[in-house]
Design a protein around this motif. Structure first.
Motif, short mmCIF file in Angstrom:
data_model
loop_
_atom_site.label_atom_id
_atom_site.label_comp_id
_atom_site.label_asym_id
_atom_site.label_seq_id
_atom_site.Cartn_x
_atom_site.Cartn_y
_atom_site.Cartn_z
N SER A 40 0.84 -1.25 -0.04
CA SER A 40 0.02 -0.07 -0.11
C SER A 40 0.90 1.47 -0.13
CB SER A 40 -1.01 0.01 1.26
OG SER A 40 -0.17 0.34 2.44
N SER A 54 0.77 3.32 2.39
CA SER A 54 1.32 3.42 3.58
C SER A 54 2.57 2.64 3.72
CB SER A 54 0.45 3.09 4.69
OG SER A 54 -0.81 3.94 4.56
N ASP A 55 2.60 1.49 3.38
CA ASP A 55 3.91 0.79 3.32
C ASP A 55 5.04 1.31 2.48
OD1 ASP A 55 2.35 -1.32 4.75
OD2 ASP A 55 1.85 -2.50 2.71
N MET A 82 1.88 7.58 2.45
CA MET A 82 0.60 7.92 2.96
C MET A 82 0.75 7.54 4.38
SD MET A 82 -2.27 9.22 2.15
CE MET A 82 -4.17 9.38 2.81
N PRO A 83 0.36 8.63 5.12
CA PRO A 83 0.46 8.18 6.86
C PRO A 83 -0.79 7.21 7.22
CG PRO A 83 -0.28 10.37 6.73
CD PRO A 83 0.04 10.10 5.19
N ARG A 84 -0.37 6.44 8.17
CA ARG A 84 -1.52 5.47 8.70
C ARG A 84 -1.52 5.63 10.34
NH1 ARG A 84 -1.05 -0.48 6.83
NH2 ARG A 84 0.35 0.30 5.75
N ASP A 117 0.48 10.02 14.79
CA ASP A 117 1.29 9.29 13.82
C ASP A 117 1.06 10.34 12.15
OD1 ASP A 117 1.91 7.08 15.37
OD2 ASP A 117 0.12 6.20 14.71
N VAL A 118 -0.20 10.69 12.09
CA VAL A 118 -0.50 11.49 11.11
C VAL A 118 0.28 12.83 11.21
CG1 VAL A 118 -2.17 12.82 9.70
CG2 VAL A 118 -2.48 10.36 10.45
N PHE A 153 4.05 12.52 10.54
CA PHE A 153 4.40 11.81 9.55
C PHE A 153 5.52 12.49 8.66
CE2 PHE A 153 4.27 9.97 5.24
CZ PHE A 153 4.15 8.58 5.55
#
Length: 139
Positions: free
Chosen positions: A68, A70-71, A75-77, A82-83, A86
């Motif tokens: 993804s 995120s991976d 994109m933050p997850r 966390d967001v 990031f």
């Protein structure tokens, strides 16, 4: 002899120094906003003052199974912290023939992602970014 034309076949997308997969399309824009200085008794503006720069970028990433955005660190997850924490990223469009950057977008943060599955085509994840600066090969 004429200079070669830069084309999609020559381009590759690099994120934070790494080629992270395949992109089928990338577009960016830069806008400098101006504020008019208007005064009483004069129909013409006295000055146009630059007040902000807005850079945005869109990229269509080929969806690789089990990977993804995120991976990939785009994109933050997670939760609010966390967001907020990031990190910003740098995206570059390279001429892969000469291995030189054509455009560099600094201070980018992914703000949205979308996807669509269609019969007879590959799946892409469309991501949009806001950024602080856009440079071309001249700096």
């Amino acid at each position: 002899m004429a200079e070669p034309v830069f084309s999609g076949a020559r381009a590759k997308l690099i994120v934070d120094g790494e080629e992270i997969g395949f992109a089928t399309g990338v577009s960016a824009s830069e806008q400098i906003s101006h504020q008019r200085v208007d005064t009483l008794g004069n129909i013409d503006s006295r000055e146009l003052v630059p007040v902000s720069r807005v850079v945005s970028l869109q990229a269509d990433f080929v969806r690789i199974t089990n990977t993804s955005l995120s991976d990939l660190g785009i994109m933050p997850r997670g939760n609010t912290a966390d967001v907020i924490n990031f990190p910003e990223i740098t995206l570059e469009v390279y001429d892969q023939i000469s291995d030189t950057p054509v455009w560099r977008v600094e201070g980018a943060r992914c703000e949205s992602r979308s996807w669509q599955v269609q019969s007879g085509s590959i799946v892409t994840v469309n991501a949009s970014f806001q950024a602080r600066r856009l440079y071309d090969e001249r700096g």
